[in-house]
Design an enzyme around this catalytic site. Structure first.
Site, PDB file in Angstrom:
ATOM      1  N   GLU A 194      -7.877   4.490   8.808  1.00 14.19           N
ATOM      2  CA  GLU A 194      -8.426   3.684   7.718  1.00 14.19           C
ATOM      3  C   GLU A 194      -8.190   2.193   7.989  1.00 14.19           C
ATOM      4  O   GLU A 194      -9.065   1.356   7.771  1.00 14.19           O
ATOM      5  CB  GLU A 194      -7.775   4.104   6.397  1.00 14.19           C
ATOM      6  CG  GLU A 194      -8.646   3.974   5.180  1.00 14.19           C
ATOM      7  CD  GLU A 194      -8.853   2.550   4.764  1.00 14.19           C
ATOM      8  OE1 GLU A 194      -7.900   1.728   4.853  1.00 14.19           O
ATOM      9  OE2 GLU A 194      -9.980   2.208   4.382  1.00 14.19           O
TER      10      GLU A 194
ATOM     11  N   LEU B 268       0.873  -1.186   0.000  1.00 13.56           N
ATOM     12  CA  LEU B 268       0.000   0.000   0.000  1.00 13.56           C
ATOM     13  C   LEU B 268       0.907   1.232   0.000  1.00 13.56           C
ATOM     14  O   LEU B 268       1.845   1.323   0.779  1.00 13.56           O
ATOM     15  CB  LEU B 268      -0.869   0.004   1.263  1.00 13.56           C
ATOM     16  CG  LEU B 268      -1.760  -1.213   1.521  1.00 13.56           C
ATOM     17  CD1 LEU B 268      -2.549  -1.018   2.801  1.00 13.56           C
ATOM     18  CD2 LEU B 268      -2.698  -1.446   0.354  1.00 13.56           C
TER      19      LEU B 268
HETATM   20  C1  MQ1 Z   1      -0.680  -7.222   2.037  1.00 13.88           C
HETATM   21  O1  MQ1 Z   1      -1.810  -7.826   2.596  1.00 13.88           O
HETATM   22  C2  MQ1 Z   1      -2.920  -7.073   2.630  1.00 13.88           C
HETATM   23  C3  MQ1 Z   1      -3.049  -5.907   1.843  1.00 13.88           C
HETATM   24  C4  MQ1 Z   1      -4.212  -5.173   1.898  1.00 13.88           C
HETATM   25  C5  MQ1 Z   1      -5.239  -5.588   2.733  1.00 13.88           C
HETATM   26  O2  MQ1 Z   1      -6.380  -4.860   2.796  1.00 13.88           O
HETATM   27  C6  MQ1 Z   1      -6.330  -3.720   3.504  1.00 13.88           C
HETATM   28  C7  MQ1 Z   1      -5.280  -3.428   4.364  1.00 13.88           C
HETATM   29  C8  MQ1 Z   1      -5.287  -2.218   5.071  1.00 13.88           C
HETATM   30  C9  MQ1 Z   1      -6.329  -1.315   4.920  1.00 13.88           C
HETATM   31  C10 MQ1 Z   1      -7.394  -1.616   4.064  1.00 13.88           C
HETATM   32  N1  MQ1 Z   1      -8.399  -0.733   3.931  1.00 13.88           N
HETATM   33  C11 MQ1 Z   1      -9.436  -1.008   3.125  1.00 13.88           C
HETATM   34  N2  MQ1 Z   1     -10.436  -0.115   3.007  1.00 13.88           N
HETATM   35  N3  MQ1 Z   1      -9.492  -2.136   2.409  1.00 13.88           N
HETATM   36  C12 MQ1 Z   1      -8.525  -3.039   2.488  1.00 13.88           C
HETATM   37  N4  MQ1 Z   1      -8.646  -4.170   1.743  1.00 13.88           N
HETATM   38  C13 MQ1 Z   1      -7.412  -2.813   3.344  1.00 13.88           C
HETATM   39  C14 MQ1 Z   1      -5.136  -6.714   3.522  1.00 13.88           C
HETATM   40  C15 MQ1 Z   1      -3.976  -7.471   3.457  1.00 13.88           C
END
Ligand code: MQ1
Length: 200
Positions: free
Chosen positions: A32, A25
């Protein structure tokens, strides 16, 4: 049994709907992340469905995501319950079929949590009726390095929109009154809003 509702939950940078860069990310938005954890955990047992790359990029100490049935998809997996918190499936359909039959876990909602390939497949599945999109904007209007994007046909004006953004009351009802929803959140270089979209 009947299939629990399938909900996509994602945070994306407008207007391109960027969601990641090199498997990570591009931002760290603490409120969030709390929203993501609280909404996907809920009060009853939910499932979180993810692709193998997403699973592999969660640090070991944080996986499986606690309090939720973790379902990981890979074409090379056998369909099997690895632990009570972790199910392996070789397709989205076989995962949904197992969750729908599995009485032991009475799943309330199925959250699709990434990554890009799974999002862009599940958005086109007629069983997906809700999108929880955190709409992120960069305050400086600067270019943020991205290599993964949502291919969601929901922001086009011209075409007959099958997806509609709901008002905040419907979002509050959907996630539950005990989830704190604040809008116009500012953290670092980013401002973000929580949104709910429904297929009409
Ligand atoms: C790398 O692993 C992951 C990466 C992303 C993930 O999803 C999220 C992680 C952190 C915040 C997140 N916020 C929203 N609104 N949606 C997701 N799917 C999120 C969950 C696991």
């Amino acid at each position: 049994g009947s299939t629990p509702p399938i909900v996509i939950i994602v945070a994306a940078l407008l207007p391109e709907l960027g969601i990641g860069y090199q498997g990570k990310l591009p931002w760290r938005l603490s409120k969030e992340i709390k929203y993501f954890r609280d909404v996907t955990t809920g009060n009853k047992r939910n499932a979180v469905v993810m692709g193998r790359n997403t699973w592999n990029s969660i640090p070991n100490k944080f996986r499986p995501l606690k309090g939720r049935l973790n379902v990981v998809l890979s074409r090379t997996f056998q369909n099997e319950l690895v632990t009570p918190e972790l199910y392996h499936a070789n397709s989205f359909d076989s995962a949904i079929d197992w969750i729908s039959k599995d009485k032991a876990h009475e799943i309330e909602r199925i959250f699709v949590i990434g990554g890009g390939e799974l999002y862009n497949t599940v958005i086109n599945d007629s069983r997906t009726l809700h999108l929880l999109i955190t709409e992120i904007k960069n305050n400086l209007g600067e270019e943020v390095p991205m290599d993964t994007f949502l291919k969601f046909p929901i922001y086009q004006q011209h075409q007959q929109l099958e997806w509609k953004k709901m008002d905040e009351d419907k979002l509050k009802k959907f996630v539950g009154e005990d989830i704190e929803i604040s809008q116009n959140n500012i953290e670092g270089d980013y401002t973000y809003d929580f949104t709910l979209w429904e297929r009409t």
